[in-house]
Design an enzyme around this catalytic site. Structure first.
Site, PDB file in Angstrom:
ATOM      1  N   ASP A 166      27.637  -6.519 -88.925  1.00  0.00           N
ATOM      2  CA  ASP A 166      26.445  -5.836 -89.433  1.00  0.00           C
ATOM      3  C   ASP A 166      26.742  -5.558 -90.900  1.00  0.00           C
ATOM      4  OD1 ASP A 166      24.541  -4.086 -90.318  1.00  0.00           O
ATOM      5  OD2 ASP A 166      24.693  -2.697 -88.626  1.00  0.00           O
ATOM      6  N   ASP A 212      27.197 -12.757 -88.456  1.00  0.00           N
ATOM      7  CA  ASP A 212      25.846 -12.294 -88.137  1.00  0.00           C
ATOM      8  C   ASP A 212      25.931 -11.244 -87.036  1.00  0.00           C
ATOM      9  OD1 ASP A 212      22.957 -14.028 -88.767  1.00  0.00           O
ATOM     10  OD2 ASP A 212      22.875 -12.396 -87.303  1.00  0.00           O
ATOM     11  N   TYR A 242      11.210  -4.034-100.149  1.00  0.00           N
ATOM     12  CA  TYR A 242      11.785  -5.386-100.189  1.00  0.00           C
ATOM     13  C   TYR A 242      11.972  -5.812-101.638  1.00  0.00           C
ATOM     14  CZ  TYR A 242      12.661 -10.259 -98.888  1.00  0.00           C
ATOM     15  OH  TYR A 242      13.231 -11.500 -98.709  1.00  0.00           O
ATOM     16  N   THR A 298      12.129 -11.644 -89.020  1.00  0.00           N
ATOM     17  CA  THR A 298      11.552 -10.309 -89.109  1.00  0.00           C
ATOM     18  C   THR A 298      10.222 -10.280 -89.867  1.00  0.00           C
ATOM     19  OG1 THR A 298      13.125 -10.053 -90.920  1.00  0.00           O
ATOM     20  CG2 THR A 298      13.663  -8.938 -88.861  1.00  0.00           C
TER      21      THR A 298
HETATM   22  N1  LIG Z   1      12.271 -16.936 -95.546  1.00  0.00           N
HETATM   23  C1  LIG Z   1      11.795 -16.619 -96.729  1.00  0.00           C
HETATM   24  O1  LIG Z   1      10.619 -16.848 -97.032  1.00  0.00           O
HETATM   25  C2  LIG Z   1      12.696 -15.991 -97.781  1.00  0.00           C
HETATM   26  C3  LIG Z   1      12.297 -16.021 -99.105  1.00  0.00           C
HETATM   27  C4  LIG Z   1      13.111 -15.436-100.076  1.00  0.00           C
HETATM   28  C5  LIG Z   1      14.312 -14.860 -99.721  1.00  0.00           C
HETATM   29  N2  LIG Z   1      14.684 -14.842 -98.421  1.00  0.00           N
HETATM   30  C6  LIG Z   1      15.981 -14.237 -98.107  1.00  0.00           C
HETATM   31  O2  LIG Z   1      16.839 -15.237 -97.623  1.00  0.00           O
HETATM   32  C7  LIG Z   1      17.782 -14.677 -96.703  1.00  0.00           C
HETATM   33  C8  LIG Z   1      17.789 -15.493 -95.415  1.00  0.00           C
HETATM   34  O3  LIG Z   1      16.502 -15.437 -94.852  1.00  0.00           O
HETATM   35  P1  LIG Z   1      16.005 -16.447 -93.707  1.00  0.00           P
HETATM   36  O4  LIG Z   1      14.690 -16.957 -94.112  1.00  0.00           O
HETATM   37  O5  LIG Z   1      17.064 -17.412 -93.359  1.00  0.00           O
HETATM   38  O6  LIG Z   1      15.751 -15.381 -92.534  1.00  0.00           O
HETATM   39  P2  LIG Z   1      16.147 -15.340 -90.994  1.00  0.00           P
HETATM   40  O7  LIG Z   1      15.441 -14.162 -90.436  1.00  0.00           O
HETATM   41  O8  LIG Z   1      15.941 -16.673 -90.362  1.00  0.00           O
HETATM   42  O9  LIG Z   1      17.729 -15.086 -91.055  1.00  0.00           O
HETATM   43  C9  LIG Z   1      18.259 -13.853 -91.464  1.00  0.00           C
HETATM   44  C10 LIG Z   1      19.586 -13.663 -90.739  1.00  0.00           C
HETATM   45  O10 LIG Z   1      20.158 -12.433 -91.182  1.00  0.00           O
HETATM   46  C11 LIG Z   1      20.677 -11.777 -90.050  1.00  0.00           C
HETATM   47  N3  LIG Z   1      20.749 -10.332 -90.269  1.00  0.00           N
HETATM   48  C12 LIG Z   1      19.728  -9.453 -90.402  1.00  0.00           C
HETATM   49  N4  LIG Z   1      20.212  -8.209 -90.524  1.00  0.00           N
HETATM   50  C13 LIG Z   1      21.556  -8.307 -90.491  1.00  0.00           C
HETATM   51  C14 LIG Z   1      22.615  -7.371 -90.588  1.00  0.00           C
HETATM   52  N5  LIG Z   1      22.390  -6.052 -90.721  1.00  0.00           N
HETATM   53  N6  LIG Z   1      23.884  -7.835 -90.529  1.00  0.00           N
HETATM   54  C15 LIG Z   1      24.130  -9.152 -90.366  1.00  0.00           C
HETATM   55  N7  LIG Z   1      23.177 -10.076 -90.253  1.00  0.00           N
HETATM   56  C16 LIG Z   1      21.902  -9.657 -90.320  1.00  0.00           C
HETATM   57  C17 LIG Z   1      19.700 -12.123 -88.922  1.00  0.00           C
HETATM   58  O11 LIG Z   1      20.291 -11.894 -87.654  1.00  0.00           O
HETATM   59  C18 LIG Z   1      19.421 -13.576 -89.214  1.00  0.00           C
HETATM   60  O12 LIG Z   1      20.344 -14.431 -88.579  1.00  0.00           O
HETATM   61  C19 LIG Z   1      17.384 -13.221 -96.553  1.00  0.00           C
HETATM   62  O13 LIG Z   1      18.184 -12.412 -97.399  1.00  0.00           O
HETATM   63  C20 LIG Z   1      15.950 -13.196 -97.025  1.00  0.00           C
HETATM   64  O14 LIG Z   1      15.557 -11.926 -97.487  1.00  0.00           O
HETATM   65  C21 LIG Z   1      13.913 -15.391 -97.447  1.00  0.00           C
END
Ligand SMILES: NC(=O)c1ccc[n+]([C@@H]2O[C@H](COP(=O)([O-])OP(=O)(O)OC[C@H]3O[C@@H](n4cnc5c(N)ncnc54)[C@H](O)[C@@H]3O)[C@@H](O)[C@H]2O)c1
Length: 249
Positions: A62, A36, A154, A192
């Site tokens: 990243d 991360d 997105y 985010t």
């Molecule tokens: N939460 C939801 O409702 C939801 C629904 C469908 C899909 N998703 C997808 O699931 C995945 C996880 O989401 P989440 O809910 O755990 O979100 P979250 O924001 O809690 O976690 C996302 C993580 O990704 C990391 N991250 C962001 N940009 C990065 C980069 N450039 N390099 C490395 N790490 C990076 C952040 O630091 C964070 O730790 C994402 O791909 C998201 O799009 C989320």
């Protein structure tokens, strides 16, 4: 244990579904690279795994940086000698009130779509040599249908994840590499998130879900576990919604 002695890289593992996946994989016997950009939070996840008798290391990554990927793969190989599993989970949200923002489009495509491609590009040569590997890419319900409150960047980025997973599945099947995508629905809001963190928007979203509840991060981690494990040995190129029935409507 279902991942005994496997080595897994989990991106976005400092938070949410990535952290839940890293913890579950370690409980199932995997050696986990907690990757991360968030160093303190990522290190804390790795430390908590180790304090529960698991094996993990934090790697700053990243996902949109090719050089970061090279360094992460080199560090994983130097530490554990192989890469069996990649969970391409890192992502940024799409709920931007400015629906026509170019900056949002660029950011989402760079992290959510190109980041997943770069991850596959970095690990596939290692898996080809081993003639074995499982990649699970995190898409979304947003990769299948459009939504009124989501920036189209997105949807486009998650749609790219869906189809690039199928492309990689068919292109690398003969190398022993499986590639599948997981499609979470309404989950705890991302760090985010803007609009989808709004209680009014969430209440409206809940009404569209047959199960009438949001998902839990462990429910996505369990889908990742099955697809990553040898239990899914004849499964590649599929998409698995974890969405309480949303996409079935
Ligand atoms: N939460 C939801 O409702 C939801 C629904 C469908 C899909 N998703 C997808 O699931 C995945 C996880 O989401 P989440 O809910 O755990 O979100 P979250 O924001 O809690 O976690 C996302 C993580 O990704 C990391 N991250 C962001 N940009 C990065 C980069 N450039 N390099 C490395 N790490 C990076 C952040 O630091 C964070 O730790 C994402 O791909 C998201 O799009 C989320």
């Amino acid at each position: 244990m279902r991942l005994q002695d496997k080595v897994a890289i989990v991106t976005g593992a400092a938070s949410g579904m990535g952290a839940a996946t890293a913890r579950l994989f370690a409980r199932e016997g995997a050696k986990v690279i907690v990757a991360d950009m968030l160093e303190a939070e990522g290190q804390a996840v790795a430390d908590s795994i180790k304090s529960n008798s698991g094996e993990a290391r934090f790697q700053r990554l990243d996902v949109s940086s090719e050089t970061d990927w090279d360094a992460a793969v080199a560090a994983t190989l130097a530490t554990y000698g192989k890469i069996d599993i990649l969970i391409n989970n890192a992502g940024v949200s799409g709920s931007d009130p400015d629906r026509l923002s170019i900056a949002t489009w660029d950011r989402q495509m760079s992290i959510n779509a190109k980041g997943v491609f770069l991850g596959m590009r970095a690990v596939i040569p290692v898996m080809q040599k081993a003639k074995s590997g499982s990649i699970v890419n995190t898409s979304s319900i947003s990769g299948v249908v459009g939504q009124t409150f989501v920036h189209m960047g997105y949807n486009a980025s998650k749609g790219a994840v869906r189809t690039m997973s199928k492309a990689a599945a068919v292109q690398f099947a003969r190398d022993g590499i499986r590639v599948n995508s997981v499609h979470p629905g309404l989950m705890p809001a991302m760090r985010t998130s803007v609009m989808s963190a709004d209680p009014t928007v969430r209440a409206a979203m809940l009404k569209a879900i047959p199960m009438r509840r949001e998902g839990k991060v462990d429910e996505v981690a369990n889908a990742n576990l099955f697809l990553a494990s040898d239990e899914a040995s004849y499964i590649t190129g599929i998409e698995v919604p974890v969405d309480g029935g949303f996409l079935a409507m």
